[in-house]
Design a protein around this motif. Structure first.
Motif, PDB file in Angstrom:
ATOM      1  N   THR A  48      38.639  47.723  38.753  1.00 24.83           N
ATOM      2  CA  THR A  48      38.482  47.055  40.049  1.00 24.83           C
ATOM      3  C   THR A  48      38.822  45.578  39.957  1.00 24.83           C
ATOM      4  OG1 THR A  48      36.740  48.605  40.674  1.00 24.83           O
ATOM      5  CG2 THR A  48      36.860  46.555  41.916  1.00 24.83           C
ATOM      6  N   PHE A  49      38.418  44.951  38.865  1.00 24.37           N
ATOM      7  CA  PHE A  49      38.708  43.530  38.669  1.00 24.37           C
ATOM      8  C   PHE A  49      40.215  43.279  38.697  1.00 24.37           C
ATOM      9  CE2 PHE A  49      40.155  40.302  35.674  1.00 24.37           C
ATOM     10  CZ  PHE A  49      39.525  39.170  36.168  1.00 24.37           C
ATOM     11  N   PHE A  50      40.970  44.047  37.943  1.00 29.39           N
ATOM     12  CA  PHE A  50      42.412  43.795  37.875  1.00 29.39           C
ATOM     13  C   PHE A  50      43.122  44.178  39.168  1.00 29.39           C
ATOM     14  CE2 PHE A  50      41.735  43.556  33.235  1.00 29.39           C
ATOM     15  CZ  PHE A  50      42.379  42.359  33.013  1.00 29.39           C
ATOM     16  N   GLU A  51      42.655  45.195  39.844  1.00 27.49           N
ATOM     17  CA  GLU A  51      43.255  45.530  41.129  1.00 27.49           C
ATOM     18  C   GLU A  51      43.054  44.400  42.133  1.00 27.49           C
ATOM     19  OE1 GLU A  51      45.284  48.306  41.960  1.00 27.49           O
ATOM     20  OE2 GLU A  51      45.262  48.059  39.769  1.00 27.49           O
ATOM     21  N   ARG A  53      42.641  41.176  41.312  1.00 25.77           N
ATOM     22  CA  ARG A  53      43.433  40.018  40.874  1.00 25.77           C
ATOM     23  C   ARG A  53      44.930  40.222  41.148  1.00 25.77           C
ATOM     24  NH1 ARG A  53      38.913  38.292  41.054  1.00 25.77           N
ATOM     25  NH2 ARG A  53      37.931  36.953  39.451  1.00 25.77           N
ATOM     26  N   ARG A  54      45.390  41.439  41.094  1.00 19.94           N
ATOM     27  CA  ARG A  54      46.803  41.702  41.405  1.00 19.94           C
ATOM     28  C   ARG A  54      47.170  41.174  42.798  1.00 19.94           C
ATOM     29  NH1 ARG A  54      49.704  45.702  38.544  1.00 19.94           N
ATOM     30  NH2 ARG A  54      48.481  46.912  37.049  1.00 19.94           N
ATOM     31  N   ARG A  55      46.224  41.220  43.712  1.00 22.45           N
ATOM     32  CA  ARG A  55      46.488  40.853  45.098  1.00 22.45           C
ATOM     33  C   ARG A  55      46.202  39.378  45.392  1.00 22.45           C
ATOM     34  NH1 ARG A  55      43.717  45.876  45.557  1.00 22.45           N
ATOM     35  NH2 ARG A  55      41.775  44.776  46.072  1.00 22.45           N
ATOM     36  N   PRO A  57      47.232  35.652  45.105  1.00 20.44           N
ATOM     37  CA  PRO A  57      48.384  34.809  44.738  1.00 20.44           C
ATOM     38  C   PRO A  57      48.001  33.550  43.962  1.00 20.44           C
ATOM     39  CG  PRO A  57      47.855  34.544  47.063  1.00 20.44           C
ATOM     40  CD  PRO A  57      46.998  35.663  46.562  1.00 20.44           C
ATOM     41  N   LEU A  58      46.704  33.206  43.957  1.00 22.91           N
ATOM     42  CA  LEU A  58      46.261  32.011  43.237  1.00 22.91           C
ATOM     43  C   LEU A  58      45.941  32.293  41.767  1.00 22.91           C
ATOM     44  CD1 LEU A  58      43.868  30.443  45.906  1.00 22.91           C
ATOM     45  CD2 LEU A  58      46.199  29.724  45.334  1.00 22.91           C
ATOM     46  N   TRP A  59      45.860  33.567  41.414  1.00 23.25           N
ATOM     47  CA  TRP A  59      45.437  33.940  40.059  1.00 23.25           C
ATOM     48  C   TRP A  59      46.581  33.761  39.058  1.00 23.25           C
ATOM     49  CZ3 TRP A  59      46.099  38.621  36.899  1.00 23.25           C
ATOM     50  CH2 TRP A  59      45.153  38.732  35.867  1.00 23.25           C
ATOM     51  N   ARG A  60      46.308  33.030  37.994  1.00 20.46           N
ATOM     52  CA  ARG A  60      47.321  32.758  36.969  1.00 20.46           C
ATOM     53  C   ARG A  60      47.126  33.575  35.696  1.00 20.46           C
ATOM     54  NH1 ARG A  60      49.085  31.398  40.934  1.00 20.46           N
ATOM     55  NH2 ARG A  60      49.857  29.373  41.624  1.00 20.46           N
ATOM     56  N   GLY A  61      46.024  34.339  35.646  1.00 18.24           N
ATOM     57  CA  GLY A  61      45.817  35.190  34.487  1.00 18.24           C
ATOM     58  C   GLY A  61      44.426  35.034  33.914  1.00 18.24           C
ATOM     59  N   PRO A  94      50.138  37.493  35.213  1.00 18.13           N
ATOM     60  CA  PRO A  94      51.012  38.164  36.179  1.00 18.13           C
ATOM     61  C   PRO A  94      52.442  37.648  36.028  1.00 18.13           C
ATOM     62  CG  PRO A  94      49.767  36.433  37.274  1.00 18.13           C
ATOM     63  CD  PRO A  94      49.329  36.436  35.842  1.00 18.13           C
ATOM     64  N   GLU A  95      53.375  38.551  35.864  1.00 15.99           N
ATOM     65  CA  GLU A  95      54.788  38.176  35.733  1.00 15.99           C
ATOM     66  C   GLU A  95      55.621  39.085  36.626  1.00 15.99           C
ATOM     67  OE1 GLU A  95      55.907  38.340  31.626  1.00 15.99           O
ATOM     68  OE2 GLU A  95      54.505  36.764  31.014  1.00 15.99           O
ATOM     69  N   ASP A  96      56.249  38.507  37.645  1.00 13.51           N
ATOM     70  CA  ASP A  96      57.105  39.272  38.571  1.00 13.51           C
ATOM     71  C   ASP A  96      56.382  40.483  39.149  1.00 13.51           C
ATOM     72  OD1 ASP A  96      59.252  37.508  38.056  1.00 13.51           O
ATOM     73  OD2 ASP A  96      59.765  38.635  36.246  1.00 13.51           O
ATOM     74  N   GLY A  97      55.131  40.263  39.539  1.00 13.06           N
ATOM     75  CA  GLY A  97      54.370  41.332  40.157  1.00 13.06           C
ATOM     76  C   GLY A  97      53.771  42.331  39.190  1.00 13.06           C
ATOM     77  N   LYS A  98      53.945  42.115  37.910  1.00 11.21           N
ATOM     78  CA  LYS A  98      53.405  43.012  36.896  1.00 11.21           C
ATOM     79  C   LYS A  98      52.342  42.295  36.076  1.00 11.21           C
ATOM     80  CE  LYS A  98      56.576  46.167  37.856  1.00 11.21           C
ATOM     81  NZ  LYS A  98      56.224  47.443  38.506  1.00 11.21           N
ATOM     82  N   LEU A  99      51.390  43.061  35.549  1.00 13.83           N
ATOM     83  CA  LEU A  99      50.402  42.510  34.635  1.00 13.83           C
ATOM     84  C   LEU A  99      50.877  42.736  33.203  1.00 13.83           C
ATOM     85  CD1 LEU A  99      46.968  43.587  36.174  1.00 13.83           C
ATOM     86  CD2 LEU A  99      48.255  41.470  36.493  1.00 13.83           C
ATOM     87  N   VAL A 100      50.976  41.631  32.456  1.00 12.33           N
ATOM     88  CA  VAL A 100      51.523  41.684  31.100  1.00 12.33           C
ATOM     89  C   VAL A 100      50.468  41.202  30.109  1.00 12.33           C
ATOM     90  CG1 VAL A 100      53.409  40.973  29.592  1.00 12.33           C
ATOM     91  CG2 VAL A 100      53.806  41.217  32.064  1.00 12.33           C
ATOM     92  N   GLY A 101      50.288  41.944  29.026  1.00 10.55           N
ATOM     93  CA  GLY A 101      49.288  41.608  28.023  1.00 10.55           C
ATOM     94  C   GLY A 101      49.884  40.991  26.777  1.00 10.55           C
TER      95      GLY A 101
END
Length: 284
Positions: A48-51, A53-55, A57-61, A94-101
């Motif tokens: 739920t947290f990551f869903e 944050r995906r939405r 726009p202010l979140w940088r990671g 977040p990179e280009d709409g994707k979550l990258v680890g």
């Protein structure tokens, strides 16, 4: 909540984290209008947290700490090859709409060793205490820099599994308890050899059992490195210093891995010109 860009650290628990102090110190020095927060996220709330944050726009990671470093991987769109190899993620962006680890522990651990790694050695050997995720990041980092790595752990099967993950050799694993007793092993001439002893466990941490290591197992002129930073001067480091050995405390790795994450979050290198002041704040 303010309406400025933000990054954060997540974990369960999270109140102990020093990451907000580090990142907000750098944000202020860099003049970046952003915030860094700590968010308590329980395992059952991770998806739920990551869903959410995906939405945003202010979140940088976010940085990821215990117990989520492995669990988070299945929730991401892409994992950096280094993090995949380590089997743990401690930074998500977040990179280009994707979550990258990513895993910045590898870089952070090596940072204080760079002057030594720039030198030529006849042989490099590391005795790594622990078999968890931190131990694997440390072992891979040192293996990649020419070290022969001995894995020392309470759980010998986990130690064998860790060794097997990068270079199988059951001769280079050992149970921790034998290192609590003195040895009369005659170390050979260590000239030109870089010996490193690294504690990656919670042993010796405030509120945890001590790390029982008899220094007769430690080669002359070894470098002692403890990734624990509470207390900053662990008994392992204190005894190493008393014996005239070089000692590296856990704040070096903590700040180093944070710097690598900061650049991914905010697109600029962390301002490292006041590291002494930052360290003083962190240990106050």
């Amino acid at each position: 909540m303010s309406d400025v860009p933000f990054a954060e650290v997540i974990g369960d628990p999270i109140s102990h984290s020093k990451s907000p102090m580090i990142h907000n110190f750098w944000l202020e020095r860099a003049g970046i209008q952003a915030e860094y927060r700590a968010s308590h996220v329980k395992p059952e709330d991770l998806w739920t947290f990551f869903e959410d944050r995906r939405r945003n726009p202010l979140w940088r990671g976010c940085n990821v700490t215990i117990p989520h470093k492995q669990a988070v991987m299945k929730l991401l769109d892409r994992i950096d090859p280094a993090a995949e190899r380590i089997g743990a993620v401690n930074t998500v962006v977040p990179e280009d709409g994707k979550l990258v680890g990513y895993n910045t522990d590898y870089i952070g651990f090596l940072e204080p060793l760079q002057p030594l790694l720039a030198q030529n050695h006849l042989f490099r050997m590391a005795r790594i205490i622990g078999s968890g995720g931190a131990a694997k990041a440390v072992a891979l980092a040192l293996h990649d820099h020419g070290f022969t790595c001995v894995i020392i752990a309470r759980d010998i099967e986990k130690a064998k599994a860790l060794r097997e993950s990068f270079e199988p050799d059951d001769r280079l694993v050992a149970p921790l308890d034998i290192f609590a007793e003195p040895t009369d092993f005659p170390f050979d001439d260590r000239e030109g050899i870089l010996d490193l002893v690294v504690n990656t466990t919670s042993l010796g941490m405030k509120g945890q059992p001590p790390l029982l290591l008899d220094f007769s197992h430690v080669p002359p002129n070894s470098v002692i490195y403890d990734i624990v930073y509470a207390p900053l001067e662990t008994p392992l480091l204190a005894e190493g210093r008393a014996r005239g050995l070089r000692a590296i405390d856990g704040l070096h790795m903590l700040v180093g891995q944070a710097a690598a994450a900061f650049e991914r979050f905010f697109g600029r290198p962390a301002p490292r010109d006041a590291d002494d002041r930052l360290r003083a704040m962190l240990i106050a």
